[in-house]
Write an enzyme that holds these catalytic residues in place. Structure first.
Site, PDB file in Angstrom:
ATOM      1  N   GLY A 519       0.815  -1.211   0.000  1.00 44.58           N
ATOM      2  CA  GLY A 519       0.000   0.000   0.000  1.00 44.58           C
ATOM      3  C   GLY A 519       0.846   1.257   0.000  1.00 44.58           C
ATOM      4  O   GLY A 519       2.071   1.229   0.166  1.00 44.58           O
ATOM      5  N   HIS A 520       0.158   2.408  -0.162  1.00 49.88           N
ATOM      6  CA  HIS A 520       0.865   3.690  -0.223  1.00 49.88           C
ATOM      7  C   HIS A 520       1.669   3.960   1.046  1.00 49.88           C
ATOM      8  O   HIS A 520       2.852   4.266   1.005  1.00 49.88           O
ATOM      9  CB  HIS A 520      -0.139   4.834  -0.440  1.00 49.88           C
ATOM     10  CG  HIS A 520      -0.799   4.803  -1.785  1.00 49.88           C
ATOM     11  ND1 HIS A 520      -0.121   5.004  -2.957  1.00 49.88           N
ATOM     12  CD2 HIS A 520      -2.085   4.579  -2.126  1.00 49.88           C
ATOM     13  CE1 HIS A 520      -0.957   4.929  -3.970  1.00 49.88           C
ATOM     14  NE2 HIS A 520      -2.152   4.663  -3.491  1.00 49.88           N
ATOM     15  N   MET A 521       1.048   3.834   2.188  1.00 51.80           N
ATOM     16  CA  MET A 521       1.727   4.180   3.434  1.00 51.80           C
ATOM     17  C   MET A 521       2.863   3.224   3.741  1.00 51.80           C
ATOM     18  O   MET A 521       3.922   3.616   4.239  1.00 51.80           O
ATOM     19  CB  MET A 521       0.730   4.190   4.586  1.00 51.80           C
ATOM     20  CG  MET A 521       1.271   4.846   5.851  1.00 51.80           C
ATOM     21  SD  MET A 521       0.533   4.172   7.349  1.00 51.80           S
ATOM     22  CE  MET A 521       1.330   2.579   7.448  1.00 51.80           C
ATOM     23  N   VAL A 524       5.931   4.246   1.887  1.00 50.94           N
ATOM     24  CA  VAL A 524       6.607   5.413   2.471  1.00 50.94           C
ATOM     25  C   VAL A 524       7.265   5.047   3.796  1.00 50.94           C
ATOM     26  O   VAL A 524       8.343   5.543   4.128  1.00 50.94           O
ATOM     27  CB  VAL A 524       5.612   6.572   2.639  1.00 50.94           C
ATOM     28  CG1 VAL A 524       6.294   7.775   3.255  1.00 50.94           C
ATOM     29  CG2 VAL A 524       4.999   6.939   1.298  1.00 50.94           C
ATOM     30  N   HIS A 614       4.769   7.729  -7.635  1.00 55.57           N
ATOM     31  CA  HIS A 614       3.846   7.369  -6.553  1.00 55.57           C
ATOM     32  C   HIS A 614       2.708   8.383  -6.454  1.00 55.57           C
ATOM     33  O   HIS A 614       1.551   8.027  -6.201  1.00 55.57           O
ATOM     34  CB  HIS A 614       4.604   7.300  -5.222  1.00 55.57           C
ATOM     35  CG  HIS A 614       3.920   6.492  -4.177  1.00 55.57           C
ATOM     36  ND1 HIS A 614       4.533   6.125  -3.003  1.00 55.57           N
ATOM     37  CD2 HIS A 614       2.668   5.966  -4.108  1.00 55.57           C
ATOM     38  CE1 HIS A 614       3.694   5.417  -2.272  1.00 55.57           C
ATOM     39  NE2 HIS A 614       2.556   5.332  -2.916  1.00 55.57           N
TER      40      HIS A 614
END
Length: 859
Positions: A519-521, A524, A614
């Site tokens: 996932g995105h988080m 990061v 992203h």
């Protein structure tokens, strides 16, 4: 009213709607395509990040291939988005292409070698010529010309000369491509390729200009040293003797006559491609472009004794010591470990020397005809020290002077000639093994913490970012108030959120009930190296708020208290860290992975605001969800042909528009029952709406009296009223998709959900607005709904009587359960705008809902 509904349905069936069917199908197909490419893009992004995080070597070619794959996948996302949205975001194609092209341009930059002399005399060498002659020759010139210590005379054949040689033989491009494609773990293939390449180089004929230059400088050396001088022909590749030592990876040819110097030169150049050298380069993060062989040619020292000197202890245990090893004859047996050696440890402060004198049985010496020979050490020398106290002091002085000159601890090779003169043969940085272990990535195994002192609060989930951290647990259930999150906490949340990026610098770690490693988080979090555990399912209920905890994301466990034994773990180093390929990969990731578009309501949440790939992925996914949320409008606006009536035990008219696999109904049938619903998200919602304890045909404790209450009761309880909550209501469905637009009296609800096998694709979006009461009462019900949604794990946005809830990245069974509860919610809160008298009652209604009291009966 029943007659009106029948007439309306008849009119719908009689109209022609072929264009509408195409619009819906096109949008749905585009959305499915976008979700698939979204998953592929995030997977590719995750794989690139793991290249940098794992202790496994990778090549520049691998990085370039990943970037190509990711850029194409993001481009496919943009294509699908434009198909979904009618071409409104064409500029995203240009933005994606520009970002991808910039990354590939940086990765494809080849190291340029300026035209230099083919051969350089020792007098012209220093660290300023590092790129021209490699680390060994540059440092040798530094020792001679700037540190002014005794060395052997010689010259260097430059890296430019090597490239000219390989180009002349048509080998330059071939070597890079063939070696770049080899699997270094396939030892047999590596050895075969290495042997083939070395054979080609050693059988090649250097350019005439190069042969003439080497012959001329060798002749000059002969006139200086006398007839038939013997040479040491040594490797000095670019990047050798730098942060990575390349110690022992390349060949040195010793005791070479001037007439054999060209053959020795080719042998050293060929040693660039030994199996061990290729493996080392790949493991340490050097591409074939980074390494070009310069060759250092020195007058051979006919050594009485030789050895190595460290100006510090490489283990870090005795930094104030100088360590000297020594053996009789040439230093070959010292550096390859083939013979016993004397060891001397000199304290830099006191000058005291500790000695360990070995029995030295054999030694390597120069053979009369060339090359080397091993012979027995004379009996009287076998237990004799190779160095006198004065010689030890002299060597140590050389070591301290060089350490001061370079400003770091050094690994130095030395020799003592037959006349007793000490010479320096080489100096390079001492490899900081201990420091690198501290800075590594992968945790060492350790004993399990004491269960009595540190019980396991939670076990399971997925490691999204490896590591161990400790802090106070802070549970949050929405993105509101993130600016107030204190320093040093471990965030416990229902689901992952890009919004947490803004506070990652304050966090010790993150644990979520839902989410995925792609996932995105999660992406990061890996960039921030923030220990993160996702998909635990119950962290928000299992971990007490404010408790001190230790999270071990590698073991996927959370302990109560601060577990010092875990927090003090040393880590193994990433051998590629700091290498040219690693640096290029990190620079590429700076244009790929950072997520700057974290707030969908921000002014920069636009195509023009995209700074990384992203960002494009995030923007497109958010836009697509909003577009699909509105898909019900297309059904109404263009009056869907082919809609199938769903007969279900609910006081509403529902029509289903099946995009594929949503209904298990025979062709031509226009009436479906509950058991015909094959759409997983819709079946889950219907299951909740038809729950045995949810009552749709009665009042819910309305705060009314007199005629209004009687009228409401009569309408709500009249079983003859079909579609008493208005209608029709449309459900656009497929096997794994649902968009349900419901009109429940005076309020409106939309449930949009996708339920596939990939956690990254799964989501629920929910909205609710309206009511029959005044704005204050509608707002009160909205607060209640928001509280229930938060307890269910949805991220909530509340504005007046409008509620939006969202949940992403959940397991299929969890999404189904949430949809079931949303179905119960729709039936339970339909009239609560008229029932809740003041805000103080909201908590009671929330608790009763989760107790299963969906009629809110107070008896």
């Amino acid at each position: 009213m029943r007659g009106f509904c029948r007439n309306l349905l008849s009119a719908i069936r009689m109209r022609r709607h072929a264009p509408q069917e195409n619009v819906l199908q096109r949008k749905y197909n585009a959305y499915r395509s976008l979700l698939a490419h979204n998953t592929g893009s995030l997977t590719a992004l995750s794989e690139m990040e793991m290249l940098l995080r794992e202790n496994r070597p990778f090549t520049l070619e691998m990085v370039v291939a990943h970037v190509h794959t990711l850029t194409r996948s993001v481009g496919d996302i943009v294509t699908s988005l434009n198909s979904l949205c009618g071409g409104k975001y064409q500029e995203l194609h240009e933005i994606t292409g520009r970002i991808g092209a910039d990354i590939l341009r940086e990765l494809s930059r080849r190291k340029e070698f300026e035209r230099t002399e083919l051969v350089l005399p020792l007098e012209q060498l220093s660290r300023d010529r590092l790129d021209d002659v490699g680390g060994k020759a540059a440092n040798y010139g530094e020792i001679c010309n700037r540190a002014c210590l005794p060395v052997s005379p010689g010259f260097a054949v430059t890296a430019y000369a090597c490239r000219e040689f390989l180009k002349h033989c048509d080998l330059l491009e071939t070597l890079a491509s063939r070696i770049g494609a080899i699997d270094i773990d396939d030892t047999l293939a590596l050895e075969e390729l290495s042997a083939e390449i070395r054979g080609l180089i050693q059988g090649a004929d250097p350019p005439e200009e190069l042969k003439a230059a080497i012959s001329a400088v060798a002749a000059g050396l002969e006139s200086r040293l006398g007839p038939d001088p013997r040479l040491s022909v040594r490797s000095s590749a670019t990047c050798e003797d730098s942060e990575s030592s390349f110690a022992g990876q390349y060949s040195s040819v010793l005791n070479v006559s001037t007439e054999n110097i060209l053959d020795a030169y080719k042998e050293v150049v060929a040693s660039t491609f030994t199996p061990r050298a290729i493996f080392y380069r790949r493991t340490k993060g050097y591409s074939e472009d980074d390494i070009v062989m310069s060759v250092l040619c020195l007058a051979m020292v006919d050594a009485a004794a030789s050895g190595v000197m460290y100006t510090g202890d490489p283990t870090g245990r005795a930094a104030n010591e100088i360590i000297i090893s020594a053996a009789w004859g040439l230093g070959v047996s010292v550096v390859d470990g083939s013979a016993s050696v004397d060891m001397y440890r000199l304290d830099k402060s006191s000058g005291n020397v500790g000695k360990e004198i070995a029995k030295k049985v054999t030694r390597v010496v120069m053979a009369a005809a060339g090359g080397l020979v091993t012979e027995a050490v004379p009996e009287e020398l076998r237990l004799a020290p190779c160095l006198s106290d004065a010689e030890i002091a002299e060597l140590a002085d050389y070591g301290k002077r060089l350490e001061g000159h370079y400003g770091q601890t050094l690994d130095i090779e030395w020799a003592k000639d037959k006349g007793g003169r000490l010479l320096i043969l080489q100096a390079r940085p001492l490899n900081p093994m201990v420091a690198s272990e501290e800075a590594g990535e992968r945790l060492e195994p350790v004993a399990e913490p004491d269960a009595g002192l540190h019980p396991v609060l939670l076990e399971g989930g997925h490691c999204a970012s490896p590591g161990v951290a400790s802090g106070l647990a802070l549970r949050i259930f929405s993105d509101e108030g993130l600016s107030c999150v204190p320093e040093g906490v471990v965030l416990i949340a229902p689901q992952t959120s890009p919004a947490y990026v803004a506070i990652m610098g304050r966090l010790r770690g993150i644990v979520t009930d839902l989410g995925s490693v792609t996932g995105h988080m999660a992406a990061v979090a890996r960039e921030f190296e923030l220990p993160t555990l996702v998909a635990t399912e119950n962290a928000t209920s299992a971990i007490p708020d404010g408790a001190e905890i230790t999270i071990d994301t590698v073991r996927r466990r959370i302990y109560r208290g601060r577990v010092e034994s875990l927090l003090q773990l040393k880590k193994k180093s990433n051998p590629m860290a700091g290498s040219p390929v690693y640096k290029l990969a990190r620079e590429a990731m700076a244009k790929i992975a950072p997520l700057t578009l974290t707030n969908p309501h921000g002014d920069n949440f636009t195509p023009q605001g995209c700074r990384t790939l992203h960002d494009v992925i995030r923007l497109a996914h958010e836009i697509s969800m909003h577009e699909m949320f509105r898909i019900g409008e297309y059904v109404e606006d263009e009056e869907e042909r082919g809609a199938v009536r769903l007969r279900v035990r609910l006081p509403m008219i529902i029509y289903c528009v099946d995009m594929g696999g949503g209904l298990s109904l025979e062709p031509g049938k226009n009436l479906a029952l509950t058991e015909h619903v094959a759409s997983r998200p819709f079946a889950s919602l219907i299951r909740g709406m038809t729950h045995k304890d949810v009552v749709w045909t009665g009042a819910v404790g309305m705060n009314m009296g007199g005629l209004a209450a009687l009228m409401a009761q009569s309408v709500l309880n009249d079983p003859t009223v079909e579609g008493r909550f208005g209608g029709p209501n449309y459900a656009v469905i497929s096997k794994d998709y649902l968009n349900f637009n419901a009109r429940l009296g005076y309020h409106f609800a939309v449930v949009d959900s996708y339920l596939g096998e990939s956690l990254d694709e799964n989501y629920i979006a929910f909205s609710f607005k309206g009511g029959a009461a005044d704005m204050e009462r509608r707002g009160r019900r909205a607060k209640l709904i928001a509280r229930i949604l938060e307890r269910l794990g949805l991220r909530v946005e509340l504005r007046g009587d409008m509620i939006r809830g969202e949940l992403k990245e959940g397991k299929p069974e969890i999404i189904c359960d949430k949809l079931d509860h949303l179905g119960r919610l729709l039936g339970s809160v339909r009239l609560l705008d008229m029932a809740i008298a003041d805000d103080s009652q909201i908590d009671w209604y929330v608790e009763e809902f989760f107790k299963g009291n969906y009629t809110f009966n107070k008896s």
